[in-house]
Design a protein around this motif. Structure first.
Motif, short mmCIF file in Angstrom:
data_model
loop_
_atom_site.label_atom_id
_atom_site.label_comp_id
_atom_site.label_asym_id
_atom_site.label_seq_id
_atom_site.Cartn_x
_atom_site.Cartn_y
_atom_site.Cartn_z
N ALA A 53 31.32 47.48 3.07
CA ALA A 53 32.26 46.35 2.99
C ALA A 53 32.51 46.09 1.51
O ALA A 53 31.58 46.12 0.69
CB ALA A 53 31.69 45.12 3.66
N TYR A 54 33.77 45.83 1.16
CA TYR A 54 34.16 45.56 -0.22
C TYR A 54 34.65 44.11 -0.29
O TYR A 54 35.60 43.75 0.40
CB TYR A 54 35.27 46.50 -0.68
N GLY A 55 34.01 43.31 -1.11
CA GLY A 55 34.41 41.92 -1.25
C GLY A 55 34.78 41.60 -2.68
O GLY A 55 34.18 42.15 -3.62
N VAL A 56 35.78 40.74 -2.85
CA VAL A 56 36.20 40.32 -4.19
C VAL A 56 35.94 38.83 -4.35
O VAL A 56 35.89 38.09 -3.37
CB VAL A 56 37.68 40.65 -4.44
N GLY A 57 35.81 38.39 -5.58
CA GLY A 57 35.59 36.97 -5.80
C GLY A 57 35.47 36.63 -7.27
O GLY A 57 35.65 37.47 -8.15
N TYR A 87 33.24 18.08 -14.82
CA TYR A 87 32.62 19.38 -14.65
C TYR A 87 33.18 20.36 -15.66
O TYR A 87 34.28 20.16 -16.20
CB TYR A 87 32.82 19.92 -13.23
N THR A 88 32.44 21.40 -15.93
CA THR A 88 32.88 22.49 -16.79
C THR A 88 32.43 23.80 -16.14
O THR A 88 31.49 23.82 -15.37
CB THR A 88 32.24 22.41 -18.20
N SER A 89 33.12 24.88 -16.45
CA SER A 89 32.74 26.20 -15.96
C SER A 89 32.45 27.10 -17.15
O SER A 89 33.09 26.99 -18.19
CB SER A 89 33.86 26.83 -15.13
N ASP A 90 31.48 27.96 -16.99
CA ASP A 90 31.20 28.95 -18.02
C ASP A 90 30.78 30.25 -17.34
O ASP A 90 30.55 30.27 -16.14
CB ASP A 90 30.11 28.45 -18.98
N LEU A 91 30.72 31.30 -18.10
CA LEU A 91 30.39 32.62 -17.55
C LEU A 91 31.28 32.95 -16.35
O LEU A 91 30.83 33.50 -15.36
CB LEU A 91 28.91 32.68 -17.12
N TYR A 92 32.55 32.59 -16.44
CA TYR A 92 33.45 32.74 -15.31
C TYR A 92 34.11 34.11 -15.37
O TYR A 92 34.74 34.46 -16.36
CB TYR A 92 34.51 31.63 -15.40
N TYR A 93 33.94 34.90 -14.33
CA TYR A 93 34.51 36.24 -14.31
C TYR A 93 34.77 36.66 -12.87
O TYR A 93 34.32 36.01 -11.93
CB TYR A 93 33.58 37.25 -15.00
N GLY A 94 35.50 37.74 -12.70
CA GLY A 94 35.79 38.25 -11.37
C GLY A 94 34.89 39.43 -11.03
O GLY A 94 34.23 39.99 -11.90
N SER A 95 34.88 39.79 -9.76
CA SER A 95 34.08 40.95 -9.36
C SER A 95 34.59 41.53 -8.06
O SER A 95 35.22 40.85 -7.26
CB SER A 95 32.61 40.56 -9.21
N MET A 96 34.30 42.81 -7.88
CA MET A 96 34.42 43.46 -6.59
C MET A 96 33.05 44.05 -6.30
O MET A 96 32.47 44.73 -7.14
CB MET A 96 35.47 44.56 -6.57
N THR A 97 32.52 43.75 -5.12
CA THR A 97 31.18 44.19 -4.76
C THR A 97 31.24 45.07 -3.53
O THR A 97 31.91 44.74 -2.56
CB THR A 97 30.28 42.97 -4.48
N ASP A 113 37.06 40.66 -16.49
CA ASP A 113 37.16 39.45 -17.31
C ASP A 113 37.98 38.37 -16.62
O ASP A 113 37.82 37.19 -16.88
CB ASP A 113 37.80 39.76 -18.66
N ILE A 114 38.87 38.78 -15.75
CA ILE A 114 39.77 37.87 -15.04
C ILE A 114 39.22 37.63 -13.64
O ILE A 114 38.76 38.57 -12.98
CB ILE A 114 41.19 38.49 -14.91
N GLU A 115 39.28 36.39 -13.17
CA GLU A 115 38.78 36.12 -11.82
C GLU A 115 39.59 36.87 -10.78
O GLU A 115 40.75 37.17 -10.98
CB GLU A 115 38.77 34.63 -11.54
N ASN A 116 38.95 37.20 -9.70
CA ASN A 116 39.58 37.97 -8.64
C ASN A 116 39.72 37.08 -7.41
O ASN A 116 38.74 36.76 -6.76
CB ASN A 116 38.72 39.20 -8.33
N GLY A 135 47.78 39.05 -12.14
CA GLY A 135 48.85 39.85 -11.56
C GLY A 135 48.60 41.35 -11.54
O GLY A 135 49.34 42.09 -10.91
N TRP A 136 47.57 41.82 -12.22
CA TRP A 136 47.29 43.25 -12.23
C TRP A 136 46.75 43.71 -10.88
O TRP A 136 45.92 43.04 -10.28
CB TRP A 136 46.26 43.59 -13.30
N VAL A 137 47.24 44.86 -10.41
CA VAL A 137 46.68 45.50 -9.22
C VAL A 137 45.72 46.58 -9.71
O VAL A 137 46.05 47.35 -10.60
CB VAL A 137 47.80 46.11 -8.34
N VAL A 138 44.53 46.61 -9.14
CA VAL A 138 43.48 47.51 -9.60
C VAL A 138 43.05 48.40 -8.45
O VAL A 138 42.95 47.94 -7.31
CB VAL A 138 42.27 46.70 -10.12
N ALA A 139 42.79 49.68 -8.74
CA ALA A 139 42.31 50.62 -7.73
C ALA A 139 40.98 51.21 -8.19
O ALA A 139 40.80 51.54 -9.36
CB ALA A 139 43.33 51.74 -7.53
#
Length: 145
Positions: A53-57, A87-97, A113-116, A135-139
Protein backbone atom coordinates in the motif's frame (compact mmCIF):
# COMPACT_ATOMS: atom_id res chain seq x y z
CA UNK A 1 3.63 5.83 14.61
CA UNK A 2 3.87 7.54 18.02
CA UNK A 3 6.60 6.22 20.29
CA UNK A 4 4.08 5.49 23.03
CA UNK A 5 1.79 3.42 20.75
CA UNK A 6 0.81 0.08 22.30
CA UNK A 7 -0.83 -2.37 19.82
CA UNK A 8 -2.32 -4.34 22.74
CA UNK A 9 -4.51 -1.41 23.82
CA UNK A 10 -7.88 -0.63 22.21
CA UNK A 11 -7.63 2.93 23.54
CA UNK A 12 -4.22 4.57 23.19
CA UNK A 13 -2.69 6.78 25.87
CA UNK A 14 -0.56 9.55 24.48
CA UNK A 15 2.13 11.55 26.25
CA UNK A 16 0.26 13.98 28.55
CA UNK A 17 3.03 16.57 28.24
CA UNK A 18 2.18 17.04 24.55
CA UNK A 19 -1.54 17.75 25.01
CA UNK A 20 -2.50 21.41 25.21
CA UNK A 21 -5.46 21.68 27.56
CA UNK A 22 -7.67 24.70 28.25
CA UNK A 23 -5.79 25.28 31.50
CA UNK A 24 -2.52 25.61 29.54
CA UNK A 25 -3.17 29.17 28.37
CA UNK A 26 0.14 30.82 27.58
CA UNK A 27 2.09 27.52 27.63
CA UNK A 28 3.21 26.16 24.27
CA UNK A 29 3.48 22.36 24.11
CA UNK A 30 5.28 20.57 21.26
CA UNK A 31 3.96 17.34 19.75
CA UNK A 32 5.01 15.08 16.91
CA UNK A 33 3.55 14.19 14.52
CA UNK A 34 1.65 17.27 13.49
CA UNK A 35 -2.14 16.97 13.39
CA UNK A 36 -1.78 16.73 9.60
CA UNK A 37 0.75 13.95 10.07
CA UNK A 38 0.84 10.76 8.08
CA UNK A 39 -1.82 9.49 5.73
CA UNK A 40 -4.93 11.36 6.81
CA UNK A 41 -7.75 11.56 4.30
CA UNK A 42 -5.91 10.69 1.11
CA UNK A 43 -6.80 7.27 -0.32
CA UNK A 44 -3.89 4.88 -0.66
CA UNK A 45 -2.80 3.13 -3.83
CA UNK A 46 -2.41 -0.63 -3.68
CA UNK A 47 -0.30 -3.11 -5.64
CA UNK A 48 -2.18 -6.45 -5.25
CA UNK A 49 0.70 -8.49 -6.70
CA UNK A 50 3.33 -7.18 -4.27
CA UNK A 51 0.84 -6.52 -1.42
CA UNK A 52 2.15 -2.98 -0.97
CA UNK A 53 0.00 0.00 0.00
CA UNK A 54 1.31 3.47 -0.90
CA UNK A 55 0.18 6.38 1.25
CA UNK A 56 0.94 10.08 0.95
CA UNK A 57 0.75 12.77 3.59
CA UNK A 58 2.30 15.62 5.50
CA UNK A 59 4.57 15.03 8.46
CA UNK A 60 6.33 17.12 11.05
CA UNK A 61 5.77 18.62 14.49
CA UNK A 62 3.71 21.44 15.95
CA UNK A 63 3.38 23.46 19.12
CA UNK A 64 0.12 24.76 20.54
CA UNK A 65 -1.25 26.29 23.68
CA UNK A 66 -4.52 25.68 25.43
CA UNK A 67 -7.40 28.12 25.04
CA UNK A 68 -10.48 28.90 27.06
CA UNK A 69 -13.68 27.97 25.22
CA UNK A 70 -16.94 29.87 25.79
CA UNK A 71 -20.26 28.16 25.17
CA UNK A 72 -23.65 29.48 24.03
CA UNK A 73 -26.53 29.15 26.52
CA UNK A 74 -28.26 26.48 24.39
CA UNK A 75 -25.02 24.61 23.66
CA UNK A 76 -22.29 24.84 21.10
CA UNK A 77 -19.11 26.90 21.07
CA UNK A 78 -19.37 30.69 21.16
CA UNK A 79 -16.40 31.44 18.89
CA UNK A 80 -16.38 35.25 19.28
CA UNK A 81 -16.14 34.85 23.08
CA UNK A 82 -13.67 31.95 23.00
CA UNK A 83 -9.94 32.54 23.35
CA UNK A 84 -7.94 32.19 20.14
CA UNK A 85 -5.66 29.13 20.26
CA UNK A 86 -2.09 29.79 19.13
CA UNK A 87 -0.04 27.21 17.27
CA UNK A 88 3.06 26.89 15.12
CA UNK A 89 4.32 24.12 12.84
CA UNK A 90 7.90 23.06 12.30
CA UNK A 91 9.69 20.21 10.56
CA UNK A 92 6.80 20.24 8.10
CA UNK A 93 7.36 18.09 5.03
CA UNK A 94 5.59 15.68 2.71
CA UNK A 95 6.08 11.96 2.26
CA UNK A 96 5.06 8.89 0.35
CA UNK A 97 5.31 5.68 2.34
CA UNK A 98 5.28 2.11 1.02
CA UNK A 99 3.74 -0.31 3.50
CA UNK A 100 3.94 -4.10 3.17
CA UNK A 101 0.42 -5.30 4.03
CA UNK A 102 1.61 -8.84 4.80
CA UNK A 103 4.54 -8.09 7.11
CA UNK A 104 2.90 -4.90 8.44
CA UNK A 105 6.13 -2.96 7.99
CA UNK A 106 7.15 0.27 6.29
CA UNK A 107 9.46 -0.84 3.50
CA UNK A 108 10.26 2.51 1.88
CA UNK A 109 9.63 6.20 2.36
CA UNK A 110 10.30 9.17 0.11
CA UNK A 111 10.37 12.58 1.81
CA UNK A 112 9.68 15.84 -0.05
CA UNK A 113 10.21 19.46 0.99
CA UNK A 114 6.63 20.24 -0.05
CA UNK A 115 3.68 18.71 1.79
CA UNK A 116 1.84 15.99 -0.07
CA UNK A 117 -1.95 16.32 0.01
CA UNK A 118 -2.67 14.47 -3.19
CA UNK A 119 -6.25 13.34 -3.59
CA UNK A 120 -4.78 9.88 -4.04
CA UNK A 121 -1.61 8.08 -4.85
CA UNK A 122 -2.00 6.20 -8.12
CA UNK A 123 -0.32 2.95 -9.09
CA UNK A 124 0.08 1.67 -12.63
CA UNK A 125 2.51 -0.91 -14.06
CA UNK A 126 5.28 -0.50 -11.53
CA UNK A 127 5.04 3.28 -11.23
CA UNK A 128 3.45 5.13 -8.31
CA UNK A 129 2.15 8.65 -9.01
CA UNK A 130 1.29 11.47 -6.65
CA UNK A 131 1.03 15.26 -6.69
CA UNK A 132 2.61 17.77 -4.35
CA UNK A 133 0.94 20.87 -2.89
CA UNK A 134 2.85 23.13 -5.30
CA UNK A 135 1.32 21.40 -8.34
CA UNK A 136 4.16 19.07 -9.31
CA UNK A 137 3.20 15.52 -10.33
CA UNK A 138 5.78 12.99 -9.16
CA UNK A 139 6.36 9.38 -10.28
CA UNK A 140 8.28 6.74 -8.32
CA UNK A 141 9.48 3.33 -9.52
CA UNK A 142 7.93 0.74 -7.22
CA UNK A 143 10.95 -1.53 -7.64
CA UNK A 144 12.70 0.85 -5.24
CA UNK A 145 10.19 -0.09 -2.51
Amino acid sequence: MPVEYDPKLDLQRYIPETRALRADRGVMKRACPTWHGGVAHQPTAYNPVKHIAYGVGAEGCFSQEGAEVAYKPGGGEDRPKSQQRKYTSDLYYGSMTAYDTQSHKVIAKQVTDIENRSARAGHRRGVVFTALQDGWVVAYDDEEA
